[in-house]
Motif scaffolding. Structure first.
Motif, PDB file in Angstrom:
ATOM      1  N   ALA A 260       0.818  -1.216   0.000  1.00 28.62           N
ATOM      2  CA  ALA A 260       0.000   0.000   0.000  1.00 28.62           C
ATOM      3  C   ALA A 260       0.849   1.261   0.000  1.00 28.62           C
ATOM      4  CB  ALA A 260      -0.939  -0.001   1.207  1.00 28.62           C
ATOM      5  N   ASN A 261       2.118   1.152   0.365  1.00 31.47           N
ATOM      6  CA  ASN A 261       2.984   2.318   0.423  1.00 31.47           C
ATOM      7  C   ASN A 261       3.603   2.674  -0.925  1.00 31.47           C
ATOM      8  OD1 ASN A 261       2.698   2.742   3.261  1.00 31.47           O
ATOM      9  ND2 ASN A 261       4.091   1.030   3.626  1.00 31.47           N
ATOM     10  N   TYR A 262       3.697   1.700  -1.840  1.00 34.90           N
ATOM     11  CA  TYR A 262       4.337   2.026  -3.120  1.00 34.90           C
ATOM     12  C   TYR A 262       3.409   1.943  -4.333  1.00 34.90           C
ATOM     13  CZ  TYR A 262       5.168  -3.103  -3.386  1.00 34.90           C
ATOM     14  OH  TYR A 262       5.029  -4.464  -3.410  1.00 34.90           O
TER      15      TYR A 262
ATOM     16  N   SER B 183      -1.510   6.031  -6.761  1.00 31.82           N
ATOM     17  CA  SER B 183      -2.885   6.418  -6.451  1.00 31.82           C
ATOM     18  C   SER B 183      -3.837   5.792  -7.458  1.00 31.82           C
ATOM     19  CB  SER B 183      -3.023   7.941  -6.475  1.00 31.82           C
ATOM     20  OG  SER B 183      -2.244   8.525  -5.453  1.00 31.82           O
ATOM     21  N   ARG B 184      -4.973   5.353  -6.974  1.00 32.37           N
ATOM     22  CA  ARG B 184      -5.989   4.611  -7.730  1.00 32.37           C
ATOM     23  C   ARG B 184      -5.466   3.261  -8.220  1.00 32.37           C
ATOM     24  NH1 ARG B 184     -11.167   5.474  -9.480  1.00 32.37           N
ATOM     25  NH2 ARG B 184     -11.375   7.706  -9.163  1.00 32.37           N
ATOM     26  N   GLY B 185      -4.383   2.801  -7.642  1.00 35.09           N
ATOM     27  CA  GLY B 185      -3.861   1.493  -8.000  1.00 35.09           C
ATOM     28  C   GLY B 185      -4.597   0.373  -7.295  1.00 35.09           C
ATOM     29  N   THR B 186      -4.324  -0.851  -7.716  1.00 35.60           N
ATOM     30  CA  THR B 186      -4.989  -2.030  -7.165  1.00 35.60           C
ATOM     31  C   THR B 186      -3.963  -3.026  -6.646  1.00 35.60           C
ATOM     32  OG1 THR B 186      -6.854  -1.797  -8.696  1.00 35.60           O
ATOM     33  CG2 THR B 186      -6.564  -3.945  -7.652  1.00 35.60           C
ATOM     34  N   ILE B 187      -4.173  -3.478  -5.424  1.00 34.30           N
ATOM     35  CA  ILE B 187      -3.328  -4.504  -4.811  1.00 34.30           C
ATOM     36  C   ILE B 187      -4.114  -5.807  -4.810  1.00 34.30           C
ATOM     37  CG2 ILE B 187      -2.164  -5.225  -2.692  1.00 34.30           C
ATOM     38  CD1 ILE B 187      -1.966  -2.192  -2.022  1.00 34.30           C
ATOM     39  N   VAL B 188      -3.540  -6.845  -5.400  1.00 32.94           N
ATOM     40  CA  VAL B 188      -4.223  -8.136  -5.502  1.00 32.94           C
ATOM     41  C   VAL B 188      -3.458  -9.163  -4.676  1.00 32.94           C
ATOM     42  CG1 VAL B 188      -5.098  -9.922  -7.042  1.00 32.94           C
ATOM     43  CG2 VAL B 188      -5.004  -7.541  -7.826  1.00 32.94           C
ATOM     44  N   ALA B 189      -4.088  -9.660  -3.628  1.00 37.08           N
ATOM     45  CA  ALA B 189      -3.488 -10.672  -2.762  1.00 37.08           C
ATOM     46  C   ALA B 189      -3.802 -12.056  -3.318  1.00 37.08           C
ATOM     47  CB  ALA B 189      -4.012 -10.533  -1.339  1.00 37.08           C
ATOM     48  N   ILE B 190      -2.740 -12.810  -3.616  1.00 34.81           N
ATOM     49  CA  ILE B 190      -2.885 -14.162  -4.165  1.00 34.81           C
ATOM     50  C   ILE B 190      -2.211 -15.189  -3.268  1.00 34.81           C
ATOM     51  CG2 ILE B 190      -2.315 -15.662  -6.115  1.00 34.81           C
ATOM     52  CD1 ILE B 190      -2.508 -13.227  -7.932  1.00 34.81           C
ATOM     53  N   GLY B 191      -0.985 -14.911  -2.832  1.00 39.07           N
ATOM     54  CA  GLY B 191      -0.279 -15.811  -1.936  1.00 39.07           C
ATOM     55  C   GLY B 191      -1.020 -15.959  -0.616  1.00 39.07           C
ATOM     56  N   LEU B 192      -0.792 -17.097   0.046  1.00 39.46           N
ATOM     57  CA  LEU B 192      -1.537 -17.392   1.265  1.00 39.46           C
ATOM     58  C   LEU B 192      -0.603 -17.783   2.405  1.00 39.46           C
ATOM     59  CD1 LEU B 192      -4.456 -19.443  -0.305  1.00 39.46           C
ATOM     60  CD2 LEU B 192      -4.637 -17.177   0.722  1.00 39.46           C
TER      61      LEU B 192
ATOM     62  N   ILE C 129      -7.050   3.689  -3.199  1.00 40.44           N
ATOM     63  CA  ILE C 129      -6.403   2.409  -3.456  1.00 40.44           C
ATOM     64  C   ILE C 129      -7.412   1.272  -3.273  1.00 40.44           C
ATOM     65  CG2 ILE C 129      -4.635   0.808  -2.588  1.00 40.44           C
ATOM     66  CD1 ILE C 129      -3.038   3.309  -1.761  1.00 40.44           C
ATOM     67  N   THR C 130      -7.351   0.303  -4.139  1.00 43.42           N
ATOM     68  CA  THR C 130      -8.182  -0.893  -4.034  1.00 43.42           C
ATOM     69  C   THR C 130      -7.328  -2.064  -3.565  1.00 43.42           C
ATOM     70  OG1 THR C 130      -9.651  -0.172  -5.814  1.00 43.42           O
ATOM     71  CG2 THR C 130      -9.650  -2.518  -5.289  1.00 43.42           C
ATOM     72  N   ILE C 131      -7.811  -2.769  -2.535  1.00 43.74           N
ATOM     73  CA  ILE C 131      -7.135  -3.967  -2.042  1.00 43.74           C
ATOM     74  C   ILE C 131      -8.125  -5.125  -2.145  1.00 43.74           C
ATOM     75  CG2 ILE C 131      -5.990  -5.064  -0.080  1.00 43.74           C
ATOM     76  CD1 ILE C 131      -5.339  -2.262   0.957  1.00 43.74           C
ATOM     77  N   LYS C 132      -7.744  -6.178  -2.832  1.00 43.00           N
ATOM     78  CA  LYS C 132      -8.682  -7.270  -3.056  1.00 43.00           C
ATOM     79  C   LYS C 132      -7.955  -8.610  -3.080  1.00 43.00           C
ATOM     80  CE  LYS C 132     -10.534  -7.323  -7.190  1.00 43.00           C
ATOM     81  NZ  LYS C 132     -11.117  -6.918  -8.488  1.00 43.00           N
TER      82      LYS C 132
END
Length: 350
Positions: A259-261, A264-273, A291-294
Motif C-alpha cells: 500500500a505504500n508504493y 494512487s488509484r492502484g490495485t493490490i491483488v493478494a494471491i499468496g496465502l 487504493i483498491t485492495i482485493k
C-alpha cells in the motif's frame, strides 16, 4: 483397456508426519467423473500447506496431495460429457463444484460452498490415477507437452486470474512480489503477453537473472534494498509506482508494504496465502489515494481454458525442473528453505 488395481502414490497419513511413497488402490470414476492417468504433476506451495495443516481449512486424511496434474483420460462415468477417453486433460485445484448455486451460475465456481479441492478435500495428482469431475477438468491440446503445461494448471491459471482482477491495462505497470517463484515466474510471462510493464520483486541473484530472462524491465532485490518503497516507485517509467501489485509471496511483510508504493488509484491483488497472515494498510492514504485492495482466488473454468490457450500459442514458458514422484519429500524440503526458482514437476511412473 484393463486398468491396474493398485498404483503408486505419495500419501499423507497423519498430522505431523511427512508423505509416504506407497501403493494404494486405483479409484473408479463415478457417473459424472473421469479417471485421468497422470503423467506429470507440478508441486505448489499449497501442497506444503496441506502437509503442514497450517491453513484454517479442514482437509481429508489420509490425503494424496497435488493439483497440477496433466495426463490422459482412461475411464469415464456414464454421465460424464465434454471429454472422451484418450483426451489429454488437466486436473486443477478445483476438482468439482455443485454447478447449481448462485456462485456456480455466475461463473464463480471456486466460491461454491460444496467445491471439491484436489489434494486437499479430495485426493489429488500425486498418484498414477486421479479422479475429477468431468465438468472441471481442462482439455489440453495434444500437441502441448504434458510436463510443461502442468504448472499452468494452478500457478498459471491463478496469476492469470489475478492479472484480470487487477484491471491493469496494456501499457501500464504491474509489480509482482515473489516474482522468482513458481507463481511469479508465470505471472511475469502472462503480464508481458497482456502488454504490461513488469517490476519484479524478489531476493537473490539467481532469481534476478531468471526474472530478467522472463521479461521483467526492472528487478528490486528486497534483501539489498534500503528503501523498498522508493526503489519500487523509481523502477516504474514515471516514478509514480505501479498501477497494480500482484502479491504471490509466502511471507506476511510484503502484504503490508504494498500500500505504500502502489500508485494512487492502484490495485493490490493478494494471491499468496502465508499462514496466519493479515493484510494491513493505513486508512487515510488508502482512502485519499483511492487504493483498491482485493483478494483473487483460482480461476473459473473459462479462465483455465484461456490460461492454457496462452501456453498453447507459445506465449508462456513455465520454468521447471523434473524429478520422480518418489522425491516429493525432497522438493518440500527445498520449498521450506526458499531455494526453489521456478517450479518442480513430478514425473509419475507408468
Amino acid at each position: 483397456m484393463a486398468l491396474p488395481k493398485t498404483q503408486w502414490a505419495q500419501v499423507l497419513e497423519r498430522d505431523g508426519e511427512g508423505v509416504t511413497y506407497k501403493q494404494i488402490p486405483v479409484p473408479e470414476p463415478g457417473p459424472d467423473e473421469v479417471l485421468v492417468n497422470i503423467k506429470y504433476s507440478g508441486v505448489c506451495h499449497t501442497d506444503l500447506h496441506a502437509v503442514k495443516g497450517d491453513w484454517p481449512l479442514a482437509r481429508k486424511l489420509p490425503l494424496v496431495g497435488g493439483h497440477e496434474g496433466a495426463g490422459i483420460v482412461v475411464a469415464k462415468g456414464s454421465l460424464a460429457t465434454g471429454i472422451e477417453i484418450g483426451d489429454h486433460a488437466g486436473v486443477k485445484w478445483l476438482n468439482g463444484s455443485c454447478l447449481s448455486c448462485e456462485f456456480c451460475r455466475k461463473s464463480d465456481e471456486p466460491l461454491c460452498a460444496d467445491a471439491l479441492l484436489s489434494g486437499y478435500t479430495a485426493d489429488g495428482t500425486f498418484q498414477q490415477y486421479c479422479i475429477a469431475k468431468a465438468a472441471h477438468v481442462s482439455k489440453i491440446p495434444k500437441h502441448v507437452p504434458l510436463d510443461a503445461i502442468a504448472p499452468v494448471l494452478c500457478a498459471g491459471v491463478t496469476v492469470y486470474k489475478g492479472l484480470k482482477e487487477s484491471g491493469a491495462r496494456p501499457g501500464e505497470t504491474v509489480a509482482i512480489v515473489g516474482a522468482g517463484g513458481g507463481l511469479g515466474s508465470l505471472a511475469q510471462q502472462y503480464a508481458k503477453a497482456m502488454g504490461l510493464h513488469i517490476v519484479a520483486i524478489d531476493g537473490g541473484d539467481e532469481k534476478k537473472a531468471m526474472c530478467e530472462e522472463l521479461g521483467a524491465e526492472a528487478y528490486v532485490d528486497f534483501t539489498k534494498s534500503t528503501d523498498l518503497v522508493k526503489d519500487v516507485q523509481n523502477a516504474t517509467p514515471d516514478g509514480l509506482g505501479p498501477h497494480a501489485v500482484l502479491l504471490v509471496a509466502v511471507n506476511e511483510l510484503p502484504f503490508q508494504q504494498a500500500a505504500n508504493y502502489v500508485r494512487s488509484r492502484g490495485t493490490i491483488v493478494a494471491i499468496g496465502l502465508p499462514a496466519n497472515a493479515f493484510l494491513k494498510a493505513p486508512v487515510f492514504s488508502t482512502v485519499v489515494r483511492m487504493i483498491t485492495i482485493k483478494g483473487s482466488y483460482v480461476g473459473n473454468r473459462q479462465d483455465g481454458d484461456e490460461a492454457i490457450d496462452f501456453f498453447a500459442r507459445g506465449l508462456i514458458k513455465a520454468p521447471f525442473k523434473t524429478v520422480p514422484l518418489s522425491e516429493l519429500g525432497k522438493v518440500y524440503e527445498l520449498m521450506e528453505q526458499g531455494k526453489i526458482a521456478g517450479r518442480y514437476v513430478l514425473e509419475i511412473p507408468n
